[in-house]
Enzyme design. Structure first.
Site, PDB file in Angstrom:
ATOM      1  CG  ASN A   6      43.693  44.399  39.888  1.00 13.74           C
ATOM      2  OD1 ASN A   6      44.075  43.238  40.013  1.00 13.74           O
ATOM      3  ND2 ASN A   6      43.722  45.027  38.714  1.00 13.74           N
ATOM      4  CE  LYS A   8      47.061  46.333  38.224  1.00 13.36           C
ATOM      5  NZ  LYS A   8      47.468  47.329  37.277  1.00 13.36           N
ATOM      6  CG  HIS A  94      42.641  45.148  34.090  1.00 15.32           C
ATOM      7  ND1 HIS A  94      43.827  45.564  33.519  1.00 15.32           N
ATOM      8  CD2 HIS A  94      42.537  45.814  35.271  1.00 15.32           C
ATOM      9  CE1 HIS A  94      44.408  46.432  34.326  1.00 15.32           C
ATOM     10  NE2 HIS A  94      43.652  46.603  35.398  1.00 15.32           N
ATOM     11  CD  GLU A  96      47.568  45.605  34.099  1.00 14.31           C
ATOM     12  OE1 GLU A  96      47.221  44.660  34.832  1.00 14.31           O
ATOM     13  OE2 GLU A  96      48.003  46.683  34.553  1.00 14.31           O
ATOM     14  CD  GLU A 163      41.165  49.990  36.148  1.00 14.54           C
ATOM     15  OE1 GLU A 163      41.571  50.174  37.297  1.00 14.54           O
ATOM     16  OE2 GLU A 163      41.526  49.023  35.460  1.00 14.54           O
ATOM     17  N   GLY A 169      49.030  52.641  36.575  1.00 16.66           N
ATOM     18  CA  GLY A 169      50.432  52.446  36.953  1.00 16.66           C
ATOM     19  C   GLY A 169      51.373  53.566  36.556  1.00 16.66           C
ATOM     20  CB  SER A 202      47.727  56.411  39.151  1.00 19.87           C
ATOM     21  OG  SER A 202      48.593  55.820  38.212  1.00 19.87           O
TER      22      SER A 202
HETATM   23  P1  PGA Z   1      47.036  51.082  39.496  1.00 20.86           P
HETATM   24  O1  PGA Z   1      46.182  49.902  38.780  1.00 20.86           O
HETATM   25  O2  PGA Z   1      46.220  51.545  40.671  1.00 20.86           O
HETATM   26  O3  PGA Z   1      48.311  50.422  39.891  1.00 20.86           O
HETATM   27  O4  PGA Z   1      47.204  52.146  38.480  1.00 20.86           O
HETATM   28  C1  PGA Z   1      44.797  49.969  38.667  1.00 20.86           C
HETATM   29  C2  PGA Z   1      44.315  48.792  37.870  1.00 20.86           C
HETATM   30  O5  PGA Z   1      44.996  48.368  36.940  1.00 20.86           O
HETATM   31  O6  PGA Z   1      43.245  48.226  38.167  1.00 20.86           O
END
Ligand code: PGA
Length: 241
Positions: A6, A8, A94, A96, A163, A169, A202
């Site tokens: 991903n 982003k 997601h 976010e 998640e 993150g 992460s």
């Molecule tokens: P990350 O993000 O691996 O940077 O924690 C995972 C995600 O948001 O899909």
């Protein structure tokens, strides 16, 4: 095992050169049973699609509009449009985007429209730290699954990505036992054919050894570390070694 990258809101045309390593890796024996899916920003889907022309790496998008028809929705892209440029997957729900106001109901509409366009859905669920501390993880996941998948019979095109929001993150990952129990809990929500279940939050080459042996886990959704081809490849290699 699925490894979903991903990206982003990162990447430009120059980043495409960094994929050479991954393409080479995808054609080697070392990939074993790994299946790679890249979800770049919309602006790079076509370039990635061309780049992956002669290999088995798949492409997905990171979101889509809930309407399957064309329409006056300035700034949006729907699932049919994504399918027409080579995407086979879409990440929906997601955290976010939930944070930005996407409700379970809207996510449900998006999932329906994606399935109609024959996209496979990577459906993200997960609790916040506050919810976790209050012991609300299970009810939150139940609600997200119930409302997100409301009136969707054909679950075969859906993967669940668990998640935890507090893990994305931050460098923090759940304890293996805890994660195993949560995956088991998610699994029990489904009768008949189980959807694939991924973990995200992460994931990196250092902690993959703690995550790879979790029962019933079918792969990983990888954010930050997936933008670095070496790290992404390392995660896949270490999963199988
Ligand atoms: P990350 O993000 O691996 O940077 O924690 C995972 C995600 O948001 O899909």
């Amino acid at each position: 095992m699925y490894f979903v990258a991903n990206w982003k809101m990162f990447g430009n045309l120059k980043s495409i050169n960094t994929l050479d390593k991954v393409i080479k890796f995808s054609k080697s024996k070392e990939i074993k049973k790994g299946r790679l899916i890249y979800c770049p920003p919309y602006t790079l889907i076509t370039s990635f699609f061309k780049k992956f022309k002669n290999c088995l790496i798949d492409i997905g998008a990171q979101n889509c509009h809930e309407s399957n028809d064309y329409g006056s929705y300035t700034g949006f892209i729907n699932s049919r449009m994504l399918k027409s440029i080579g995407a086979n997957y879409v990440i929906l729900g997601h955290s976010e985007n939930r944070k930005k106001g996407e409700t379970d109901k809207l996510i449900n509409q998006k999932i329906k429209s994606a399935i109609k366009a024959k996209l496979k859905v990577i459906f993200c669920i997960g609790e916040t730290l506050r919810e976790k501390k209050r012991g609300k993880t299970k009810p939150i996941l139940s609600k997200q699954i119930r409302l997100g998948l409301d009136k969707i019979n054909k679950k075969s095109n859906i993967m669940i990505a668990y998640e935890p929001v507090w893990s994305i993150g931050t460098g923090n990952i759940p304890k293996p036992k805890e994660l195993e129990q949560t995956v088991e809990f998610i699994k029990k929500k489904f009768r008949g054919k189980l959807p694939k279940i991924l973990y995200g939050g992460s994931v990196n080459p250092q902690n993959i050894s703690n995550l790879k042996n979790i029962n019933n886990l079918d792969g990983f959704l990888i954010g930050g570390a997936s933008q670095n081809s070496k790290k992404f490849i390392d995660i896949v290699k270490k999963t199988f070694n």
